[in-house]
Design a protein around this motif. Structure first.
Motif, PDB file in Angstrom:
ATOM      1  N   THR A  27      38.111  42.307  20.952  1.00 42.82           N
ATOM      2  CA  THR A  27      39.290  42.040  21.787  1.00 42.82           C
ATOM      3  C   THR A  27      39.558  43.254  22.673  1.00 42.82           C
ATOM      4  O   THR A  27      39.770  44.356  22.177  1.00 42.82           O
ATOM      5  N   MET A  29      41.569  44.901  26.328  1.00 48.16           N
ATOM      6  CA  MET A  29      42.777  44.767  27.138  1.00 48.16           C
ATOM      7  C   MET A  29      42.328  44.668  28.602  1.00 48.16           C
ATOM      8  O   MET A  29      41.805  45.644  29.163  1.00 48.16           O
ATOM      9  N   PRO A  42      45.687  41.357  25.935  1.00 51.51           N
ATOM     10  CA  PRO A  42      44.516  41.208  25.071  1.00 51.51           C
ATOM     11  C   PRO A  42      43.709  39.962  25.436  1.00 51.51           C
ATOM     12  O   PRO A  42      44.282  38.924  25.744  1.00 51.51           O
ATOM     13  N   VAL A  76      38.368  46.103  31.704  1.00 49.44           N
ATOM     14  CA  VAL A  76      38.595  45.694  30.318  1.00 49.44           C
ATOM     15  C   VAL A  76      38.370  46.924  29.451  1.00 49.44           C
ATOM     16  O   VAL A  76      37.299  47.532  29.481  1.00 49.44           O
ATOM     17  N   ALA A  77      39.415  47.296  28.713  1.00 51.38           N
ATOM     18  CA  ALA A  77      39.356  48.477  27.847  1.00 51.38           C
ATOM     19  C   ALA A  77      39.252  48.021  26.403  1.00 51.38           C
ATOM     20  O   ALA A  77      40.042  47.193  25.949  1.00 51.38           O
ATOM     21  N   TYR A  78      38.251  48.547  25.703  1.00 55.26           N
ATOM     22  CA  TYR A  78      38.070  48.256  24.278  1.00 55.26           C
ATOM     23  C   TYR A  78      38.339  49.541  23.501  1.00 55.26           C
ATOM     24  O   TYR A  78      37.762  50.584  23.830  1.00 55.26           O
ATOM     25  N   ALA A  79      39.199  49.446  22.513  1.00 50.80           N
ATOM     26  CA  ALA A  79      39.555  50.645  21.752  1.00 50.80           C
ATOM     27  C   ALA A  79      39.552  50.356  20.255  1.00 50.80           C
ATOM     28  O   ALA A  79      40.085  49.336  19.811  1.00 50.80           O
ATOM     29  N   ASP A  80      38.921  51.233  19.521  1.00 48.02           N
ATOM     30  CA  ASP A  80      39.075  51.215  18.072  1.00 48.02           C
ATOM     31  C   ASP A  80      39.539  52.608  17.666  1.00 48.02           C
ATOM     32  O   ASP A  80      38.725  53.493  17.410  1.00 48.02           O
ATOM     33  N   PRO A  81      40.868  52.801  17.626  1.00 51.86           N
ATOM     34  CA  PRO A  81      41.399  54.151  17.380  1.00 51.86           C
ATOM     35  C   PRO A  81      40.924  54.732  16.049  1.00 51.86           C
ATOM     36  O   PRO A  81      40.679  55.928  15.954  1.00 51.86           O
ATOM     37  N   LYS A  82      40.751  53.890  15.022  1.00 53.76           N
ATOM     38  CA  LYS A  82      40.318  54.390  13.712  1.00 53.76           C
ATOM     39  C   LYS A  82      38.937  55.039  13.811  1.00 53.76           C
ATOM     40  O   LYS A  82      38.710  56.111  13.287  1.00 53.76           O
ATOM     41  N   PHE A  86      35.874  54.105  22.238  1.00 50.89           N
ATOM     42  CA  PHE A  86      36.611  53.623  23.404  1.00 50.89           C
ATOM     43  C   PHE A  86      35.624  53.238  24.498  1.00 50.89           C
ATOM     44  O   PHE A  86      34.652  53.954  24.741  1.00 50.89           O
ATOM     45  N   VAL A  87      35.897  52.110  25.141  1.00 56.70           N
ATOM     46  CA  VAL A  87      35.022  51.617  26.193  1.00 56.70           C
ATOM     47  C   VAL A  87      35.853  51.210  27.396  1.00 56.70           C
ATOM     48  O   VAL A  87      36.883  50.537  27.248  1.00 56.70           O
ATOM     49  N   SER A  88      35.414  51.603  28.582  1.00 58.13           N
ATOM     50  CA  SER A  88      36.024  51.137  29.829  1.00 58.13           C
ATOM     51  C   SER A  88      34.982  50.349  30.606  1.00 58.13           C
ATOM     52  O   SER A  88      33.900  50.858  30.894  1.00 58.13           O
ATOM     53  N   GLU A 134      32.028  53.016  31.002  1.00 56.94           N
ATOM     54  CA  GLU A 134      31.990  54.309  30.329  1.00 56.94           C
ATOM     55  C   GLU A 134      32.317  54.086  28.859  1.00 56.94           C
ATOM     56  O   GLU A 134      33.055  53.167  28.535  1.00 56.94           O
ATOM     57  N   TRP A 136      33.167  56.302  24.997  1.00 60.44           N
ATOM     58  CA  TRP A 136      33.400  57.507  24.218  1.00 60.44           C
ATOM     59  C   TRP A 136      33.216  57.063  22.787  1.00 60.44           C
ATOM     60  O   TRP A 136      33.863  56.095  22.355  1.00 60.44           O
TER      61      TRP A 136
ATOM     62  N   ILE B  25      49.820  53.639  17.309  1.00 61.86           N
ATOM     63  CA  ILE B  25      48.445  53.495  17.811  1.00 61.86           C
ATOM     64  C   ILE B  25      48.000  54.814  18.452  1.00 61.86           C
ATOM     65  O   ILE B  25      46.844  55.196  18.376  1.00 61.86           O
ATOM     66  N   MET B  29      44.522  53.456  26.407  1.00 58.36           N
ATOM     67  CA  MET B  29      43.543  53.487  27.488  1.00 58.36           C
ATOM     68  C   MET B  29      44.320  53.423  28.797  1.00 58.36           C
ATOM     69  O   MET B  29      44.954  52.406  29.110  1.00 58.36           O
ATOM     70  N   SER B  40      39.408  53.053  33.239  1.00 59.98           N
ATOM     71  CA  SER B  40      40.301  53.460  32.155  1.00 59.98           C
ATOM     72  C   SER B  40      39.633  54.520  31.295  1.00 59.98           C
ATOM     73  O   SER B  40      38.414  54.679  31.324  1.00 59.98           O
ATOM     74  N   PRO B  42      40.487  56.955  27.393  1.00 59.89           N
ATOM     75  CA  PRO B  42      41.416  57.189  26.280  1.00 59.89           C
ATOM     76  C   PRO B  42      42.301  58.405  26.541  1.00 59.89           C
ATOM     77  O   PRO B  42      41.834  59.419  27.059  1.00 59.89           O
ATOM     78  N   ALA B  77      47.155  50.836  27.958  1.00 60.09           N
ATOM     79  CA  ALA B  77      46.992  49.754  26.985  1.00 60.09           C
ATOM     80  C   ALA B  77      46.757  50.357  25.611  1.00 60.09           C
ATOM     81  O   ALA B  77      45.884  51.207  25.444  1.00 60.09           O
ATOM     82  N   ALA B  79      45.849  49.323  21.705  1.00 60.43           N
ATOM     83  CA  ALA B  79      45.322  48.208  20.932  1.00 60.43           C
ATOM     84  C   ALA B  79      44.952  48.651  19.535  1.00 60.43           C
ATOM     85  O   ALA B  79      44.306  49.689  19.356  1.00 60.43           O
ATOM     86  N   PRO B  81      43.039  46.461  17.052  1.00 60.22           N
ATOM     87  CA  PRO B  81      42.470  45.137  16.789  1.00 60.22           C
ATOM     88  C   PRO B  81      42.597  44.731  15.316  1.00 60.22           C
ATOM     89  O   PRO B  81      42.801  43.556  15.023  1.00 60.22           O
ATOM     90  N   PHE B  86      48.952  44.771  20.144  1.00 59.92           N
ATOM     91  CA  PHE B  86      48.520  45.112  21.503  1.00 59.92           C
ATOM     92  C   PHE B  86      49.739  45.409  22.353  1.00 59.92           C
ATOM     93  O   PHE B  86      50.740  44.694  22.276  1.00 59.92           O
TER      94      PHE B  86
END
Ligand SMILES: Cc1cc2nc3c(=O)[nH]c(=O)nc-3n(C[C@H](O)[C@H](O)[C@H](O)COP(=O)(O)O)c2cc1C
Lengths: 149, 149
Positions: A27, A29, A42, A76-82, A86-88, A134, A136, B25, B29, B40, B42, B77, B79, B81, B86
């Protein structure tokens, strides 16, 4: 997207890593230009690495559909903070009406959002053609930058 | 931001919930307009709910600093997940050079990014004035929309 035609093995591997993160996080953003401001929401989609596309189901009456008509550039930004991943993804969005593609991508998650099913007149596909990305990844979180050839 | 002056208690509670999600969170992003495209990256910042602001440390030589000079509208944003939480924050960004504020927000995390310390000539603060926000929280993920008064 053609990771295969990348100029170096490293570049192909970087695209592979990018798509793996997109699929894992699932998912993202999606940010669109809404008149003066930028809005995100989302979206759970389907990644098509070979074509360099990300597909979503949406409603053609939705606010974002109108925003895309006015301005096709999205992120579209994908983030898994844990995991500190991170993806842009930067790309151009378009609405697609294609029953064959609907059949291909249809799944139980989508049918929960569209109880009327595949024949819902408001059902649309939103396709993003990825132009630049991009990511990280991990504790060091070095940025890796990628362009579509 | 003035959640206190909200027209209903529910509205105040919604802002509280929004800021709680932003703080939990922690890394968002931030999307900026980069010429034709949206990019975007982080950003881990400091939320100031009462002022309706989010503060970050950055480098005044960074790409994003240039992007903000050209176009102040940004989106951050947030997130998670796993928790299905979100947040979309729309606002205007500005670079701030204020030693008192630097002292207030300085922390070990920031000093890892700025080994030269508070006197690094490239050190800047990036402040986002929140104008509009939305969040989706929990399994039902109903959208809650908020505007600054
Ligand atoms: C986990 C999650 C996944 C979502 N996936 C989609 C999606 O794939 N397509 C979609 O149109 N809306 C999706 N939504 C709803 C959107 O985030 C948004 O609330 C809705 O589409 C209206 O957005 P708009 O007013 O900006 O058009 C999802 C919401 C959540 C919480």
């Amino acid at each position: 997207m053609n990771a295969e035609s990348g100029d170096t093995v490293a570049r192909g591997q970087a695209w592979e890593k990018l798509w793996a993160l997109v699929k894992d996080i699932r998912t993202g953003m999606m940010t669109t230009v809404d008149g003066q401001s930028l809005r995100s929401r989302p979206m759970t989609g389907h990644a098509a690495p070979k074509e360099g596309e990300i597909w979503f189901f949406t409603r053609s009456s939705s606010h974002k559909a109108g925003e895309i008509e006015a301005s096709r550039e999205v992120n579209v930004a994908y983030a898994d903070p844990k995991l500190q991943s991170f993806v842009s993804v930067s790309g151009r969005a378009r609405l697609v009406y294609d029953r064959v593609k609907v059949d291909e991508l249809w799944n139980p998650f989508v049918s929960a959002w569209f109880p009327e099913g595949k024949d819902d007149p408001d059902l649309a596909l939103l396709c993003i053609d990825v132009e630049q990305a991009e990511y990280w990844d991990g504790p060091a979180s070095k940025m890796i930058q990628l362009w579509r050839l």
